[in-house]
Scaffold this motif. Structure first.
Motif, mmCIF file in Angstrom:
data_model
loop_
_atom_site.group_PDB
_atom_site.id
_atom_site.type_symbol
_atom_site.label_atom_id
_atom_site.label_comp_id
_atom_site.label_asym_id
_atom_site.label_seq_id
_atom_site.Cartn_x
_atom_site.Cartn_y
_atom_site.Cartn_z
ATOM 1 N N ALA A 24 0.835 -1.209 0.000
ATOM 2 C CA ALA A 24 0.000 0.000 0.000
ATOM 3 C C ALA A 24 0.867 1.254 0.000
ATOM 4 O O ALA A 24 0.495 2.274 -0.582
ATOM 5 N N GLU A 25 2.068 1.173 0.609
ATOM 6 C CA GLU A 25 2.955 2.331 0.646
ATOM 7 C C GLU A 25 3.481 2.670 -0.745
ATOM 8 O O GLU A 25 3.863 3.801 -1.008
ATOM 9 N N ASP A 26 3.528 1.706 -1.651
ATOM 10 C CA ASP A 26 4.026 1.925 -3.011
ATOM 11 C C ASP A 26 2.979 2.560 -3.919
ATOM 12 O O ASP A 26 3.327 3.086 -4.978
ATOM 13 N N LEU A 27 1.703 2.464 -3.569
ATOM 14 C CA LEU A 27 0.644 2.921 -4.469
ATOM 15 C C LEU A 27 0.755 4.396 -4.859
ATOM 16 O O LEU A 27 0.594 4.716 -6.044
ATOM 17 N N PRO A 28 1.066 5.319 -3.926
ATOM 18 C CA PRO A 28 1.195 6.719 -4.360
ATOM 19 C C PRO A 28 2.303 6.895 -5.399
ATOM 20 O O PRO A 28 2.138 7.619 -6.379
ATOM 21 N N GLN A 29 3.434 6.202 -5.185
ATOM 22 C CA GLN A 29 4.540 6.295 -6.135
ATOM 23 C C GLN A 29 4.133 5.697 -7.486
ATOM 24 O O GLN A 29 4.430 6.265 -8.534
ATOM 25 N N LEU A 30 3.443 4.569 -7.456
ATOM 26 C CA LEU A 30 2.998 3.957 -8.708
ATOM 27 C C LEU A 30 2.051 4.887 -9.460
ATOM 28 O O LEU A 30 2.165 5.042 -10.681
ATOM 29 N N LEU A 31 1.121 5.511 -8.736
ATOM 30 C CA LEU A 31 0.180 6.435 -9.390
ATOM 31 C C LEU A 31 0.917 7.617 -10.012
ATOM 32 O O LEU A 31 0.576 8.041 -11.127
ATOM 33 N N SER A 32 1.924 8.136 -9.311
ATOM 34 C CA SER A 32 2.653 9.276 -9.897
ATOM 35 C C SER A 32 3.421 8.846 -11.139
ATOM 36 O O SER A 32 3.536 9.610 -12.097
ATOM 37 N N ARG A 33 3.912 7.615 -11.159
ATOM 38 C CA ARG A 33 4.603 7.110 -12.344
ATOM 39 C C ARG A 33 3.609 6.822 -13.477
ATOM 40 O O ARG A 33 3.936 7.025 -14.652
ATOM 41 N N VAL A 34 2.405 6.363 -13.134
ATOM 42 C CA VAL A 34 1.372 6.145 -14.155
ATOM 43 C C VAL A 34 0.992 7.485 -14.790
ATOM 44 O O VAL A 34 0.770 7.560 -16.001
ATOM 45 N N ALA A 35 0.951 8.528 -13.990
ATOM 46 C CA ALA A 35 0.644 9.866 -14.518
ATOM 47 C C ALA A 35 1.671 10.288 -15.564
ATOM 48 O O ALA A 35 1.361 11.069 -16.467
ATOM 49 N N LEU A 36 2.884 9.733 -15.464
ATOM 50 C CA LEU A 36 3.937 10.016 -16.442
ATOM 51 C C LEU A 36 3.946 8.997 -17.581
ATOM 52 O O LEU A 36 4.902 8.912 -18.347
ATOM 53 N N ARG A 37 2.890 8.174 -17.652
ATOM 54 C CA ARG A 37 2.691 7.161 -18.693
ATOM 55 C C ARG A 37 3.708 6.012 -18.608
ATOM 56 O O ARG A 37 4.137 5.472 -19.618
ATOM 57 N N ASP A 38 4.066 5.623 -17.377
ATOM 58 C CA ASP A 38 4.971 4.509 -17.148
ATOM 59 C C ASP A 38 4.154 3.213 -17.183
ATOM 60 O O ASP A 38 3.394 2.920 -16.258
ATOM 61 N N ARG A 39 4.306 2.440 -18.252
ATOM 62 C CA ARG A 39 3.516 1.214 -18.429
ATOM 63 C C ARG A 39 3.846 0.153 -17.388
ATOM 64 O O ARG A 39 2.962 -0.576 -16.943
ATOM 65 N N ALA A 40 5.094 0.049 -16.979
ATOM 66 C CA ALA A 40 5.472 -0.941 -15.960
ATOM 67 C C ALA A 40 4.810 -0.604 -14.622
ATOM 68 O O ALA A 40 4.329 -1.498 -13.912
ATOM 69 N N ALA A 41 4.771 0.672 -14.288
ATOM 70 C CA ALA A 41 4.110 1.093 -13.054
ATOM 71 C C ALA A 41 2.606 0.806 -13.138
ATOM 72 O O ALA A 41 1.994 0.382 -12.151
ATOM 73 N N PHE A 42 2.029 1.034 -14.315
ATOM 74 C CA PHE A 42 0.610 0.756 -14.508
ATOM 75 C C PHE A 42 0.312 -0.729 -14.298
ATOM 76 O O PHE A 42 -0.655 -1.098 -13.626
#
Length: 191
Positions: free
Chosen positions: A5-23
């Motif tokens: 759950a602690e990783d979710l904010p970081q993943l969302l910010s990377r998804v906002a940058l169109r990071d497919r692996a983070a998505f």
């Protein structure tokens, strides 16, 4: 591959940058829970999967709009899925209504205000704030309040259940309520 759950904010910010692996990591970490949310609303696995796919398309396109000050990532994701599922449920009802003749009594059913998207979001945000305030109470205060409000116990029953003197049980309830009220007021939740 699971994200905490602690990783979710970081993943969302990377998804906002169109990071497919983070998505993909975000999807894998949350899809089972979110599918359950959609299924509980729709009671149909196929429709729930469709809603989940649509919701994740929304996430991909609107991750930059996520605001950590408003909700946790999981709460934000749940609200997207819930809103999509409710929309699907309503459109399914509209579809059935246009193909099946309904009598006047069926048409008089009022919409459930508790299922409106804004209400669901508000309730979810309030729950997050309430959970945060509850976590600030001592364990015995939380337990005393839970016994009082969820089980309907009076002070003497609480004292007996917790093996404490009556005055102590009363103090736990009173101080717990005072602390909870102050925290909720500071968080902007009407008591």
């Amino acid at each position: 591959m699971s994200a905490a759950a602690e990783d979710l904010p970081q993943l969302l910010s990377r998804v906002a940058l169109r990071d497919r692996a983070a998505f993909e990591r975000l999807y894998r970490a949350t899809c089972a829970h979110l599918l359950g949310v959609a299924f509980r609303i729709l009671s149909n696995r196929d429709r729930a999967e469709e809603v989940l796919q649509e919701a994740f398309m929304n996430v991909w396109h609107s991750a930059s709009g996520y605001n950590a000050a408003m909700a946790t990532p999981m709460t934000w994701l749940i609200n997207i899925v819930r809103n999509k599922a409710i929309d699907a449920l309503r459109s399914g009802k509209t579809e059935r209504a246009s193909t099946v003749a309904l009598d006047d009594e069926a048409m008089d059913v009022a919409a459930d205000a508790a299922l409106e998207p804004q209400r669901l979001l508000d309730d979810s945000l309030t729950k997050v704030k309430l959970d945060g305030c509850m976590s600030q109470l001592s364990p015995v205060q939380r337990q005393a309040l839970a016994l009082a409000y969820y089980r309907g116990m009076v002070h003497t029953d609480i004292a007996e259940a917790l093996g404490a003197p009556l005055g102590t049980a009363k103090a736990w309830v009173r101080r717990g309520l005072d602390k909870l009220k102050a925290c909720l007021e500071a968080a902007g939740v009407a008591a």
